[in-house]
Design a protein around this motif. Structure first.
Motif, PDB file in Angstrom:
ATOM      1  N   TYR A 100       0.808  -1.219   0.000  1.00 21.05           N
ATOM      2  CA  TYR A 100       0.000   0.000   0.000  1.00 21.05           C
ATOM      3  C   TYR A 100       0.844   1.273   0.000  1.00 21.05           C
ATOM      4  O   TYR A 100       0.743   2.093  -0.904  1.00 21.05           O
ATOM      5  CB  TYR A 100      -0.940  -0.007   1.218  1.00 21.05           C
ATOM      6  N   TYR A 101       1.704   1.409   1.002  1.00 19.64           N
ATOM      7  CA  TYR A 101       2.412   2.674   1.184  1.00 19.64           C
ATOM      8  C   TYR A 101       3.345   3.023   0.023  1.00 19.64           C
ATOM      9  O   TYR A 101       3.272   4.118  -0.528  1.00 19.64           O
ATOM     10  CB  TYR A 101       3.182   2.671   2.512  1.00 19.64           C
ATOM     11  N   GLU A 102       4.248   2.123  -0.331  1.00 20.20           N
ATOM     12  CA  GLU A 102       5.216   2.433  -1.397  1.00 20.20           C
ATOM     13  C   GLU A 102       4.533   2.718  -2.746  1.00 20.20           C
ATOM     14  O   GLU A 102       4.880   3.693  -3.409  1.00 20.20           O
ATOM     15  CB  GLU A 102       6.266   1.334  -1.523  1.00 20.20           C
ATOM     16  N   PRO A 103       3.544   1.902  -3.179  1.00 16.52           N
ATOM     17  CA  PRO A 103       2.856   2.256  -4.431  1.00 16.52           C
ATOM     18  C   PRO A 103       2.135   3.606  -4.351  1.00 16.52           C
ATOM     19  O   PRO A 103       2.143   4.373  -5.311  1.00 16.52           O
ATOM     20  CB  PRO A 103       1.861   1.110  -4.634  1.00 16.52           C
ATOM     21  N   PHE A 104       1.542   3.905  -3.206  1.00 16.32           N
ATOM     22  CA  PHE A 104       0.850   5.178  -3.001  1.00 16.32           C
ATOM     23  C   PHE A 104       1.853   6.330  -3.092  1.00 16.32           C
ATOM     24  O   PHE A 104       1.641   7.322  -3.802  1.00 16.32           O
ATOM     25  CB  PHE A 104       0.168   5.151  -1.628  1.00 16.32           C
ATOM     26  N   ARG A 105       2.965   6.204  -2.385  1.00 18.90           N
ATOM     27  CA  ARG A 105       3.990   7.250  -2.380  1.00 18.90           C
ATOM     28  C   ARG A 105       4.538   7.478  -3.791  1.00 18.90           C
ATOM     29  O   ARG A 105       4.687   8.615  -4.232  1.00 18.90           O
ATOM     30  CB  ARG A 105       5.119   6.848  -1.426  1.00 18.90           C
ATOM     31  N   GLN A 106       4.786   6.407  -4.500  1.00 18.54           N
ATOM     32  CA  GLN A 106       5.317   6.525  -5.856  1.00 18.54           C
ATOM     33  C   GLN A 106       4.311   7.195  -6.794  1.00 18.54           C
ATOM     34  O   GLN A 106       4.669   8.056  -7.593  1.00 18.54           O
ATOM     35  CB  GLN A 106       5.716   5.138  -6.391  1.00 18.54           C
ATOM     36  N   LEU A 107       3.041   6.804  -6.689  1.00 19.90           N
ATOM     37  CA  LEU A 107       2.015   7.411  -7.528  1.00 19.90           C
ATOM     38  C   LEU A 107       1.886   8.904  -7.238  1.00 19.90           C
ATOM     39  O   LEU A 107       1.807   9.721  -8.162  1.00 19.90           O
ATOM     40  CB  LEU A 107       0.676   6.717  -7.314  1.00 19.90           C
ATOM     41  N   GLU A 108       1.902   9.283  -5.972  1.00 19.81           N
ATOM     42  CA  GLU A 108       1.786  10.699  -5.612  1.00 19.81           C
ATOM     43  C   GLU A 108       2.953  11.493  -6.179  1.00 19.81           C
ATOM     44  O   GLU A 108       2.774  12.551  -6.766  1.00 19.81           O
ATOM     45  CB  GLU A 108       1.708  10.839  -4.076  1.00 19.81           C
ATOM     46  N   ARG A 109       4.159  10.984  -6.056  1.00 15.96           N
ATOM     47  CA  ARG A 109       5.342  11.686  -6.584  1.00 15.96           C
ATOM     48  C   ARG A 109       5.279  11.789  -8.111  1.00 15.96           C
ATOM     49  O   ARG A 109       5.628  12.810  -8.680  1.00 15.96           O
ATOM     50  CB  ARG A 109       6.625  10.981  -6.152  1.00 15.96           C
ATOM     51  N   THR A 110       4.832  10.725  -8.753  1.00 17.25           N
ATOM     52  CA  THR A 110       4.729  10.727 -10.207  1.00 17.25           C
ATOM     53  C   THR A 110       3.668  11.718 -10.666  1.00 17.25           C
ATOM     54  O   THR A 110       3.871  12.456 -11.643  1.00 17.25           O
ATOM     55  CB  THR A 110       4.414   9.309 -10.715  1.00 17.25           C
ATOM     56  N   ALA A 111       2.541  11.778  -9.967  1.00 13.66           N
ATOM     57  CA  ALA A 111       1.474  12.726 -10.313  1.00 13.66           C
ATOM     58  C   ALA A 111       1.953  14.159 -10.140  1.00 13.66           C
ATOM     59  O   ALA A 111       1.698  15.018 -10.999  1.00 13.66           O
ATOM     60  CB  ALA A 111       0.233  12.471  -9.461  1.00 13.66           C
ATOM     61  N   VAL A 112       2.657  14.449  -9.055  1.00 14.03           N
ATOM     62  CA  VAL A 112       3.180  15.803  -8.826  1.00 14.03           C
ATOM     63  C   VAL A 112       4.166  16.167  -9.933  1.00 14.03           C
ATOM     64  O   VAL A 112       4.116  17.270 -10.484  1.00 14.03           O
ATOM     65  CB  VAL A 112       3.822  15.933  -7.427  1.00 14.03           C
ATOM     66  N   ALA A 113       5.027  15.239 -10.285  1.00 18.49           N
ATOM     67  CA  ALA A 113       6.006  15.502 -11.342  1.00 18.49           C
ATOM     68  C   ALA A 113       5.310  15.768 -12.682  1.00 18.49           C
ATOM     69  O   ALA A 113       5.671  16.685 -13.412  1.00 18.49           O
ATOM     70  CB  ALA A 113       6.973  14.327 -11.476  1.00 18.49           C
ATOM     71  N   ALA A 114       4.285  14.974 -12.987  1.00 21.98           N
ATOM     72  CA  ALA A 114       3.617  15.089 -14.283  1.00 21.98           C
ATOM     73  C   ALA A 114       2.672  16.274 -14.368  1.00 21.98           C
ATOM     74  O   ALA A 114       2.581  16.919 -15.418  1.00 21.98           O
ATOM     75  CB  ALA A 114       2.836  13.796 -14.570  1.00 21.98           C
ATOM     76  N   LEU A 115       1.978  16.581 -13.280  1.00 23.63           N
ATOM     77  CA  LEU A 115       0.906  17.583 -13.350  1.00 23.63           C
ATOM     78  C   LEU A 115       1.276  18.932 -12.754  1.00 23.63           C
ATOM     79  O   LEU A 115       0.548  19.914 -12.941  1.00 23.63           O
ATOM     80  CB  LEU A 115      -0.349  17.044 -12.649  1.00 23.63           C
ATOM     81  N   SER A 116       2.395  18.989 -12.033  1.00 21.94           N
ATOM     82  CA  SER A 116       2.746  20.227 -11.346  1.00 21.94           C
ATOM     83  C   SER A 116       4.181  20.633 -11.607  1.00 21.94           C
ATOM     84  O   SER A 116       4.759  21.406 -10.847  1.00 21.94           O
ATOM     85  CB  SER A 116       2.511  20.052  -9.842  1.00 21.94           C
ATOM     86  N   GLY A 117       4.761  20.097 -12.649  1.00 20.23           N
ATOM     87  CA  GLY A 117       6.138  20.453 -12.966  1.00 20.23           C
ATOM     88  C   GLY A 117       7.112  20.056 -11.871  1.00 20.23           C
ATOM     89  O   GLY A 117       8.174  20.658 -11.747  1.00 20.23           O
TER      90      GLY A 117
END
Length: 147
Positions: A100-117
């Protein structure tokens, strides 16, 4: 320059729209809540381990007091017992982290990188700008310039 520097609230060339900022803020808040849950899991792990080690003392004292049958029961029924069928607490923590935690953390970081520069905390930075009192020294951004 890091994603946590004072300029993170600057709109920049690839600034996301307000709804995207809100969505990323919610995603980050959810991750922060999962972080807190993870901390509680580590607390559960450590407290359960401490209780288990304290049982050694209880067994010893029960034997010293002549209560050998009770010492045997504590030792065989509780000491070292699984907290869930087939699992000790460290296995629960590991499963939470991996599943749960590691996939969640990775998805959040990837979303921030992709959608928020890659700029984190845009939601909070927006709140910070909106809630500042212009000209007040304790509300000035880093560097002292009011912005």
């Amino acid at each position: 320059m890091s994603t946590h520097d004072h300029d993170r609230d600057a709109p920049g060339p690839a600034a996301p729209d307000a709804t995207t900022v809100d969505a990323l803020g919610s995603l980050s808040k959810a991750l922060e809540t999962a972080e807190r849950a993870r901390g509680h899991l580590y607390g559960f792990h450590q407290l359960t381990g401490t209780a288990d080690f304290e049982l050694d003392r209880a067994v010893r004292l029960l034997r010293e007091a002549g209560h050998h049958a009770w010492a045997d029961r504590v030792e065989t029924e509780i000491l070292g017992r699984n907290v869930m069928p087939g699992h000790w607490t460290y296995q629960i923590v590991d499963a939470y982290n991996e599943t749960y935690y590691e996939p969640f953390r990775q998805l959040e970081r990837t979303a921030v990188a992709a959608l928020s520069g890659g700029r984190e905390h845009r939601f909070e930075a927006r709140l910070q700008r909106e809630r500042r009192t212009p000209g007040h020294p304790d509300h000035a951004p880093a560097g002292g310039a009011d912005g």
